[in-house]
Design an enzyme around this catalytic site. Structure first.
Site, PDB file in Angstrom:
ATOM      1  N   LYS A 207       0.883  -1.180   0.000  1.00 43.58           N
ATOM      2  CA  LYS A 207       0.000   0.000   0.000  1.00 43.58           C
ATOM      3  C   LYS A 207       0.913   1.220   0.000  1.00 43.58           C
ATOM      4  O   LYS A 207       1.430   1.640   1.039  1.00 43.58           O
ATOM      5  CB  LYS A 207      -0.883  -0.040   1.258  1.00 43.58           C
ATOM      6  CG  LYS A 207      -2.225   0.641   1.133  1.00 43.58           C
ATOM      7  CD  LYS A 207      -2.149   2.095   0.799  1.00 43.58           C
ATOM      8  CE  LYS A 207      -1.636   2.921   1.953  1.00 43.58           C
ATOM      9  NZ  LYS A 207      -1.275   4.314   1.523  1.00 43.58           N
TER      10      LYS A 207
ATOM     11  N   GLU B 172      10.032  16.975  14.089  1.00 41.15           N
ATOM     12  CA  GLU B 172      10.477  16.830  12.697  1.00 41.15           C
ATOM     13  C   GLU B 172       9.653  17.750  11.796  1.00 41.15           C
ATOM     14  O   GLU B 172       8.428  17.777  11.896  1.00 41.15           O
ATOM     15  CB  GLU B 172      10.261  15.371  12.279  1.00 41.15           C
ATOM     16  CG  GLU B 172      10.758  15.062  10.888  1.00 41.15           C
ATOM     17  CD  GLU B 172      10.358  13.658  10.425  1.00 41.15           C
ATOM     18  OE1 GLU B 172       9.160  13.312  10.518  1.00 41.15           O
ATOM     19  OE2 GLU B 172      11.233  12.920   9.958  1.00 41.15           O
TER      20      GLU B 172
ATOM     21  N   CYS C 220      14.320  10.679   5.852  1.00 48.52           N
ATOM     22  CA  CYS C 220      14.274  10.454   7.299  1.00 48.52           C
ATOM     23  C   CYS C 220      15.652  10.644   7.903  1.00 48.52           C
ATOM     24  O   CYS C 220      15.781  10.921   9.085  1.00 48.52           O
ATOM     25  CB  CYS C 220      13.743   9.066   7.601  1.00 48.52           C
ATOM     26  SG  CYS C 220      14.673   7.788   6.772  1.00 48.52           S
TER      27      CYS C 220
ATOM     28  N   GLU D 115       9.485   1.950  10.663  1.00 45.52           N
ATOM     29  CA  GLU D 115      10.558   2.945  10.569  1.00 45.52           C
ATOM     30  C   GLU D 115       9.885   4.299  10.457  1.00 45.52           C
ATOM     31  O   GLU D 115       9.068   4.513   9.551  1.00 45.52           O
ATOM     32  CB  GLU D 115      11.436   2.680   9.347  1.00 45.52           C
ATOM     33  CG  GLU D 115      12.321   1.459   9.487  1.00 45.52           C
ATOM     34  CD  GLU D 115      13.209   1.498  10.703  1.00 45.52           C
ATOM     35  OE1 GLU D 115      13.592   2.597  11.147  1.00 45.52           O
ATOM     36  OE2 GLU D 115      13.497   0.412  11.242  1.00 45.52           O
TER      37      GLU D 115
ATOM     38  N   GLY E  91       7.101   5.550   7.562  1.00 41.01           N
ATOM     39  CA  GLY E  91       6.358   6.792   7.432  1.00 41.01           C
ATOM     40  C   GLY E  91       6.484   7.601   8.704  1.00 41.01           C
ATOM     41  O   GLY E  91       7.472   7.472   9.441  1.00 41.01           O
ATOM     42  N   SER E  92       5.475   8.417   8.993  1.00 42.55           N
ATOM     43  CA  SER E  92       5.567   9.316  10.139  1.00 42.55           C
ATOM     44  C   SER E  92       5.389   8.550  11.455  1.00 42.55           C
ATOM     45  O   SER E  92       4.798   7.463  11.481  1.00 42.55           O
ATOM     46  CB  SER E  92       4.500  10.400  10.020  1.00 42.55           C
ATOM     47  OG  SER E  92       3.229   9.800  10.049  1.00 42.55           O
TER      48      SER E  92
ATOM     49  N   VAL F  63       1.555   7.935  12.563  1.00 46.07           N
ATOM     50  CA  VAL F  63       0.879   6.826  11.875  1.00 46.07           C
ATOM     51  C   VAL F  63       1.547   5.498  12.230  1.00 46.07           C
ATOM     52  O   VAL F  63       0.870   4.500  12.495  1.00 46.07           O
ATOM     53  CB  VAL F  63       0.876   7.054  10.344  1.00 46.07           C
ATOM     54  CG1 VAL F  63       0.269   5.855   9.633  1.00 46.07           C
ATOM     55  CG2 VAL F  63       0.091   8.311   9.989  1.00 46.07           C
ATOM     56  N   GLY F  64       2.874   5.499  12.292  1.00 43.27           N
ATOM     57  CA  GLY F  64       3.594   4.261  12.601  1.00 43.27           C
ATOM     58  C   GLY F  64       3.186   3.694  13.955  1.00 43.27           C
ATOM     59  O   GLY F  64       2.995   2.485  14.100  1.00 43.27           O
TER      60      GLY F  64
HETATM   61  P1  NAD Z   1       2.747   9.083   6.496  1.00 45.42           P
HETATM   62  O1  NAD Z   1       2.888   8.511   7.859  1.00 45.42           O
HETATM   63  O2  NAD Z   1       1.805  10.194   6.292  1.00 45.42           O
HETATM   64  O3  NAD Z   1       2.296   7.928   5.477  1.00 45.42           O
HETATM   65  C1  NAD Z   1       3.022   6.719   5.368  1.00 45.42           C
HETATM   66  C2  NAD Z   1       2.093   5.653   4.817  1.00 45.42           C
HETATM   67  O4  NAD Z   1       1.089   5.329   5.783  1.00 45.42           O
HETATM   68  C3  NAD Z   1       1.349   6.060   3.550  1.00 45.42           C
HETATM   69  O5  NAD Z   1       1.277   4.944   2.692  1.00 45.42           O
HETATM   70  C4  NAD Z   1      -0.026   6.432   4.105  1.00 45.42           C
HETATM   71  O6  NAD Z   1      -1.047   6.366   3.128  1.00 45.42           O
HETATM   72  C5  NAD Z   1      -0.198   5.373   5.168  1.00 45.42           C
HETATM   73  N1  NAD Z   1      -1.186   5.666   6.223  1.00 45.42           N
HETATM   74  C6  NAD Z   1      -1.637   6.895   6.615  1.00 45.42           C
HETATM   75  N2  NAD Z   1      -2.517   6.734   7.640  1.00 45.42           N
HETATM   76  C7  NAD Z   1      -2.602   5.403   7.892  1.00 45.42           C
HETATM   77  C8  NAD Z   1      -3.322   4.615   8.830  1.00 45.42           C
HETATM   78  N3  NAD Z   1      -4.130   5.168   9.734  1.00 45.42           N
HETATM   79  N4  NAD Z   1      -3.172   3.269   8.815  1.00 45.42           N
HETATM   80  C9  NAD Z   1      -2.329   2.684   7.937  1.00 45.42           C
HETATM   81  N5  NAD Z   1      -1.612   3.381   7.008  1.00 45.42           N
HETATM   82  C10 NAD Z   1      -1.740   4.720   6.990  1.00 45.42           C
HETATM   83  O7  NAD Z   1       4.246   9.476   6.024  1.00 45.42           O
HETATM   84  P2  NAD Z   1       4.716  10.160   4.663  1.00 45.42           P
HETATM   85  O8  NAD Z   1       4.325  11.616   4.661  1.00 45.42           O
HETATM   86  O9  NAD Z   1       4.324   9.331   3.485  1.00 45.42           O
HETATM   87  O10 NAD Z   1       6.316  10.059   4.811  1.00 45.42           O
HETATM   88  C11 NAD Z   1       7.084  10.986   5.531  1.00 45.42           C
HETATM   89  C12 NAD Z   1       7.491  10.411   6.886  1.00 45.42           C
HETATM   90  O11 NAD Z   1       8.154   9.166   6.686  1.00 45.42           O
HETATM   91  C13 NAD Z   1       8.480  11.264   7.654  1.00 45.42           C
HETATM   92  O12 NAD Z   1       8.090  11.313   9.007  1.00 45.42           O
HETATM   93  C14 NAD Z   1       9.800  10.502   7.517  1.00 45.42           C
HETATM   94  O13 NAD Z   1      10.714  10.729   8.566  1.00 45.42           O
HETATM   95  C15 NAD Z   1       9.328   9.100   7.484  1.00 45.42           C
HETATM   96  N6  NAD Z   1      10.285   8.220   6.855  1.00 45.42           N
HETATM   97  C16 NAD Z   1      10.992   7.366   7.659  1.00 45.42           C
HETATM   98  C17 NAD Z   1      11.939   6.517   7.114  1.00 45.42           C
HETATM   99  C18 NAD Z   1      12.724   5.580   7.978  1.00 45.42           C
HETATM  100  O14 NAD Z   1      13.262   4.611   7.450  1.00 45.42           O
HETATM  101  N7  NAD Z   1      12.834   5.824   9.285  1.00 45.42           N
HETATM  102  C19 NAD Z   1      12.162   6.519   5.724  1.00 45.42           C
HETATM  103  C20 NAD Z   1      11.420   7.396   4.936  1.00 45.42           C
HETATM  104  C21 NAD Z   1      10.469   8.237   5.515  1.00 45.42           C
END
Ligand code: NAD
Length: 460
Positions: free
Chosen positions: A161, A359, A266, A232, A210-211, A214-215
Site C-alpha cells: 500500500k 520533525e 528520514c 521505521e 512513514g511518520s 501513523v507508525g
Molecule cells: P505518512 O505517515 O503520512 O504515510 C506513510 C504511509 O502510511 C502512507 O502509505 C499512508 O497512506 C499510510 N497511512 C496513513 N494513515 C494510515 C493509517 N491510519 N493506517 C495505515 N496506514 C496509513 O508518512 P509520509 O508523509 O508518506 O512520509 C514521511 C514520513 O516518513 C516522515 O516522518 C519521515 O521521517 C518518514 N520516513 C521514515 C523513514 C525511515 O526509514 N525511518 C524513511 C522514509 C520516511
C-alpha cells in the site's frame, strides 16, 4: 455525506497542474480481498522453490535496470526528486533486488545435539504468509523494494500500500514485479489511511515506513492482532562538528544532508551542533555552502534541492522558521508554481521551541552550540527520536566517544547523516523505530519466524 475514502491523487510537485494519478479509492473490501488473494498464492510461491524465487528476483533487478531512464523520469515527475538522486535511487533499487536474489539459497536454520538421547534438533525459519507493506512517498522505488525483496525471497507474498503521492511509481514497479512472479504474489493496492488500515487488519505481518504518529497507530493495531510488525518512522538528526574537523568538507556534507531532496529524507540533518571553537568557522562555511546550493527544477541535473511534496509540506517549513534569525538562505526559483521552500539555517532557537524537538521534514536546520562533545551528545540524545547522527572530527578518540554514547541507530563519522547501505541493518531507537531492523540479513529474520524441530529414532 459519504463515508467513502478520498480519491487517490498524485501531482507533480514542481508543476502542480500536472496530475499523474486520479483514481477512486479502492476502499477497505478491496484491501481485504488483495490480502486474501496474496494468502492463497503464498504456499505455491514458497513450494515453487528457492531457484524459482531467486530467478524471479534477478529478473526484477534486470528489468529495473533496463527501465532505469523511464523510472528515473517518473520519480522526478511524481515526487520531485532531483534527477541525479532519482537515478541513484533506481540503481540502488536494482541492487537491492539483486542482493536479495541470493537470499533464497541462504541456510534457514541450524542443527543442534539433543540434551539427552539420540536424534536431532533443528531450527528453521519459515515465512509468515501474506505480508502488508505500507510505504511513504520519499523513496518511491527503494523503500517498497527493500521491504518486498526480502519478503518475497523468504517465501512470503506481498500487498504493497504505497503513499498516494507515489502511486504512479508503485504501479510501475508492480508492472515489473508482476511479470516475474505468479498471479497474487505481489499486489499494489493504491489508497490512503483507510486502505492502509485495512491491510494492517488483514495481513499476517506488517512492515511500515512513514511518520511516527501513523507508525505508532500501525504498531498498536498489529500488536492487538498479535502479528509481527516493524515501523521505521521520523527523525530529528544531528550533525556534531568538532573544532578539529575539516570545516569545508564537514560543511559540504551537512549542507547536502540539510537540503538534498529538500530535506525530505528520514536521515536528513535538522540540527547542527558546533562544539566550542568550531562555531565561527562552521557557521561561515555552512552559510556559504547553503547559499550556493542549486535549488530548482528537479529535472535539471545540477539541482540539489527541488520542491516539497505538497503545498501543506511547503507551508509547514515556512511556518516553522518564522521569526527565527536566519544564518543562510538559498534562493528559490521565481515564477514557478512548484512547492519550493528555501534551504535555511536558523540560529538562536530558544529552548522549548518546536524546531528543537519536532520533525519538519524540509530543507531547514537549526544551528546549536555545545561546550564540549559530552554536551553535544546530551543535546543529540535529548529528543524523542534516535535515527542517525553524523560526527565530524579528525580525532579517533572523539569519534569513538560518539559511537559509545550516541543513542541513535546509526552513527556516521565524517559523512552526511543521509545515506544508507542496503546490505546493513537499518533503523533507529526511541520514536524513530519499532521492531526488528530492516535491510541486510536483518530483513530476512523479520519476514520469517523460527521453528524448532525435534527428530528422534522410532526406537531409542
Ligand atoms: P505518512 O505517515 O503520512 O504515510 C506513510 C504511509 O502510511 C502512507 O502509505 C499512508 O497512506 C499510510 N497511512 C496513513 N494513515 C494510515 C493509517 N491510519 N493506517 C495505515 N496506514 C496509513 O508518512 P509520509 O508523509 O508518506 O512520509 C514521511 C514520513 O516518513 C516522515 O516522518 C519521515 O521521517 C518518514 N520516513 C521514515 C523513514 C525511515 O526509514 N525511518 C524513511 C522514509 C520516511
Amino acid at each position: 455525506m459519504s463515508d467513502a475514502p478520498p480519491p487517490v491523487v498524485s501531482r507533480n510537485p514542481a508543476d502542480p497542474s500536472d496530475i499523474l494519478v486520479r483514481l477512486p479509492a479502492p476502499g477497505t473490501p478491496a484491501a481485504t480481498g488483495a490480502v486474501e488473494r496474496a494468502r492463497a498464492a503464498q504456499p505455491g510461491w514458497l513450494l515453487g522453490g528457492a531457484a524459482a524465487r531467486s530467478a524471479a528476483l534477478d529478473a526484477i533487478a534486470a528489468a529495473v535496470e533496463a527501465a532505469a531512464d523511464e523510472l528515473t523520469a517518473l520519480a522526478v515527475r511524481e515526487v520531485g526528486k532531483p534527477v541525479t538522486e532519482a537515478r541513484a535511487e533506481v540503481a540502488r533499487t536494482a541492487a537491492i533486488w539483486r542482493y536479495y536474489a541470493q537470499a533464497p539459497y541462504e541456510p534457514t536454520g541450524a542443527v543442534h545435539e539433543p540434551a539427552a538421547g539420540p536424534g536431532l534438533l533443528l531450527t528453521r525459519r519459515r515465512p509468515h504468509g501474506a505480508v502488508g507493506l505500507i510505504t511513504p512517498w520519499n523513496f518511491p522505488f527503494a523503500i517498497p523494494s527493500w521491504k518486498a525483496a526480502p519478503a518475497l525471497a523468504t517465501g512470503n507474498t506481498v500487498v504493497l500500500k504505497p503513499a498516494p503521492e507515489a502511486t504512479a511509481c508503485a504501479q510501475r514497479l508492480a508492472d515489473i514485479v508482476r511479470r516475474a512472479v505468479p498471479a497474487g504474489v505481489f499486489t499494489v493496492l493504491p489508497g490512503g489511511a483507510a486502505e492502509g488500515n485495512a491491510v494492517v487488519s488483514a495481513a499476517d505481518a506488517v512492515s511500515f515506513t512513514g511518520s511516527t504518529v501513523v507508525g505508532q497507530a500501525v504498531i498498536r493495531a498489529a500488536t492487538a492482532r498479535g502479528i509481527p510488525a516493524q515501523a521505521e518512522m521520523g527523525g530529528l538528526n544531528a550533525a556534531i562538528v568538532l573544532p578539529d574537523a575539516d570545516m569545508d568538507t564537514a560543511a559540504a556534507h551537512i549542507a547536502a544532508a540539510i537540503a538534498g531532496y529538500a530535506g525530505q529524507k528520514c536521515t536528513a540533518t535538522s540540527r547542527v551542533i558546533a562544539v566550542g571553537a568550531a562555531f565561527g568557522p562552521l557557521r561561515e562555511a555552512l552559510a556559504e555552502r547553503l547559499r550556493a546550493l542549486a535549488v530548482g527544477d528537479p529535472a535539471d541535473p545540477a539541482t540539489v534541492c527541488g520542491p516539497l511534496i505538497s503545498e501543506r509540506a511547503r507551508d509547514r517549513v515556512v511556518e516553522a522558521r518564522r521569526a527565527l534569525p536566519e544564518v543562510a538562505v538559498a534562493p528559490v526559483p521565481s515564477g514557478s508554481d512548484g512547492w519550493y521552500a528555501a534551504p535555511t539555517l536558523v540560529t538562536d532557537v530558544p529552548p522549548g521551541h518546536p524546531l528543537r524537538r519536532e520533525e519538519v521534514f524540509g530543507p531547514l536546520a537549526v544551528l546549536l552550540t555545545a561546550d564540549d562533545l559530552a554536551q553535544a551528545v546530551r543535546i543529540t540524545n535529548s529528543v524523542p527520536y534516535g535515527l542517525v547522527t553524523s560526527v565530524h572530527t579528525a580525532s579517533l578518540d572523539q569519534a569513538l566517544h560518539g559511537l559509545d554514547h550516541l543513542d541513535t541507530g546509526l552513527v556516521r563519522v565524517n559523512a552526511p547523516s543521509s545515506g544508507v547501505d542496503f546490505h546493513l541493518p537499518f533503523g533507529g531507537t526511541k520514536a524513530s523505530s519499532h521492531g526488528p531492523r530492516e535491510q541486510g540479513h536483518a530483513a530476512l529474520d523479520f519476514y520469517t519466524a523460527q521453528r524448532t524441530y525435534a527428530l528422534a529414532p522410532t526406537r531409542p
